[in-house]
Design a protein around this motif. Sequence first.
Motif, PDB file in Angstrom:
ATOM      1  N   GLN A  48       0.839  -0.896   0.066  1.00 25.15           N
ATOM      2  CA  GLN A  48      -0.073   0.043   0.009  1.00 25.15           C
ATOM      3  C   GLN A  48       0.855   1.202   0.053  1.00 25.15           C
ATOM      4  OE1 GLN A  48      -2.400  -0.933   3.713  1.00 25.15           O
ATOM      5  NE2 GLN A  48      -3.873  -0.864   2.324  1.00 25.15           N
ATOM      6  N   ALA A  49       0.180   2.224  -0.267  1.00 29.53           N
ATOM      7  CA  ALA A  49       0.843   3.582  -0.381  1.00 29.53           C
ATOM      8  C   ALA A  49       0.386   4.421   0.860  1.00 29.53           C
ATOM      9  CB  ALA A  49       0.877   4.416  -1.531  1.00 29.53           C
ATOM     10  N   ARG A  50       1.250   4.960   1.766  1.00 28.04           N
ATOM     11  CA  ARG A  50       0.799   5.668   2.879  1.00 28.04           C
ATOM     12  C   ARG A  50       1.448   7.049   3.004  1.00 28.04           C
ATOM     13  NH1 ARG A  50      -3.242   3.437   2.339  1.00 28.04           N
ATOM     14  NH2 ARG A  50      -4.204   1.624   3.693  1.00 28.04           N
ATOM     15  N   SER A  51       0.929   7.840   3.559  1.00 31.25           N
ATOM     16  CA  SER A  51       1.480   9.289   4.096  1.00 31.25           C
ATOM     17  C   SER A  51       2.251   9.035   5.259  1.00 31.25           C
ATOM     18  CB  SER A  51       0.629  10.293   3.957  1.00 31.25           C
ATOM     19  OG  SER A  51      -0.109  10.304   5.387  1.00 31.25           O
ATOM     20  N   ALA A  52       3.066   9.962   5.650  1.00 25.22           N
ATOM     21  CA  ALA A  52       3.868  10.157   6.804  1.00 25.22           C
ATOM     22  C   ALA A  52       2.966  10.005   8.151  1.00 25.22           C
ATOM     23  CB  ALA A  52       4.852  11.189   7.015  1.00 25.22           C
ATOM     24  N   GLY A  53       1.884  10.843   7.805  1.00 22.52           N
ATOM     25  CA  GLY A  53       0.585  10.965   8.977  1.00 22.52           C
ATOM     26  C   GLY A  53      -0.091   9.552   9.148  1.00 22.52           C
ATOM     27  N   GLU A  54      -0.073   8.806   8.043  1.00 23.54           N
ATOM     28  CA  GLU A  54      -0.968   7.453   8.205  1.00 23.54           C
ATOM     29  C   GLU A  54      -0.093   6.444   8.758  1.00 23.54           C
ATOM     30  OE1 GLU A  54      -3.965   7.427   4.747  1.00 23.54           O
ATOM     31  OE2 GLU A  54      -1.874   7.255   3.881  1.00 23.54           O
ATOM     32  N   TYR A  55       1.087   6.608   8.371  1.00 21.47           N
ATOM     33  CA  TYR A  55       2.209   5.370   9.231  1.00 21.47           C
ATOM     34  C   TYR A  55       2.298   6.055  10.523  1.00 21.47           C
ATOM     35  CZ  TYR A  55       5.951   2.323   9.605  1.00 21.47           C
ATOM     36  OH  TYR A  55       6.602   1.174  10.190  1.00 21.47           O
ATOM     37  N   CYS A  56       2.706   7.229  11.142  1.00 24.67           N
ATOM     38  CA  CYS A  56       2.406   7.685  12.262  1.00 24.67           C
ATOM     39  C   CYS A  56       1.342   7.373  13.223  1.00 24.67           C
ATOM     40  CB  CYS A  56       2.896   9.155  12.337  1.00 24.67           C
ATOM     41  SG  CYS A  56       4.557   9.648  11.963  1.00 24.67           S
ATOM     42  N   ALA A  57       0.304   7.269  12.446  1.00 19.79           N
ATOM     43  CA  ALA A  57      -0.933   6.708  13.152  1.00 19.79           C
ATOM     44  C   ALA A  57      -0.916   5.504  13.678  1.00 19.79           C
ATOM     45  CB  ALA A  57      -2.293   7.072  12.302  1.00 19.79           C
ATOM     46  N   GLN A  58      -0.359   4.599  12.848  1.00 24.48           N
ATOM     47  CA  GLN A  58      -0.014   3.186  13.345  1.00 24.48           C
ATOM     48  C   GLN A  58       0.984   3.186  14.434  1.00 24.48           C
ATOM     49  OE1 GLN A  58      -0.183  -0.288  11.960  1.00 24.48           O
ATOM     50  NE2 GLN A  58      -1.902   0.209  10.796  1.00 24.48           N
ATOM     51  N   ILE A  59       2.014   4.180  14.707  1.00 21.31           N
ATOM     52  CA  ILE A  59       2.929   3.944  15.588  1.00 21.31           C
ATOM     53  C   ILE A  59       2.009   4.328  16.886  1.00 21.31           C
ATOM     54  CG2 ILE A  59       5.008   4.999  16.468  1.00 21.31           C
ATOM     55  CD1 ILE A  59       5.908   5.557  13.745  1.00 21.31           C
TER      56      ILE A  59
END
Length: 249
Positions: free
Chosen positions: A111-122
């Motif tokens: 998938q393609a994810r923005s920095a914000g979306e990845y940080c939401a995972q963290i």
Amino acid sequence: MLLAACATHAQPACTNPVYLTFDTGHMAVAPLIADVLNRHQVKVTFFGANEKTKEGDGSLGNHWAPWWKARGGEGHEFASHTWDHVYWRADLPDGRFKVRASAGPQAGVDQARSAGEYCAQIARADRRLQELTGRKPLPLFRAPGGKTSPRFLAATRACGWQHVGWAPAGFLGDELPSESASNARLLQKALRDVRSGDILLAHLGIWSRKDPWAPAVLEPLVTGLKAKGFCFATLRDHPAYREWIARPR
């Protein structure tokens, strides 16, 4: 008299530290690992993701909640490993990142994810760890597989998360096939190569390893490193992360 008694029971300063860390896994060996850590009074840092487990509803699910609560009460530290164990795979031209989760509803799908979306995972794993342990996790994370890029690290740092890898000698080898990397060989290598200040990496269970690393290697590793003059500390005390952890959040 009271002061003398306190001095007698005070823990010596950790002047030759190693930093043992555990990432989540199938959790079947988690109780055995906890027993070893308690028996030898070793504090570690756990990196949590909600991974598939041999029993229960995921490594950060309700089934394992009592286990995490007990570790919080013992004074261990915790940090995020992303909620769905999401691997960075590439930087994309549009500023997003190519990623692939190994857990959750999108497991195995690029998938393609923005920095914000990845940080939401963290952040999601961070919140759950606080719920489970009763302790505020460290503002650190470990990318699954340790896979990163300079742009990815800059983006996650801008979100408030400092990445933690491990030392070359700190790769304890529990992810390797037991047929080619026996427990005896992994123990010998770690006792030979680990140096003061190293961050060590193991897991709360690896699906593919036939001869489990823990607790077979963990206990002799702990006693062997202590016999060589090492002590164990958490990442809260690591000189590379102290200032970051102390920053207001």
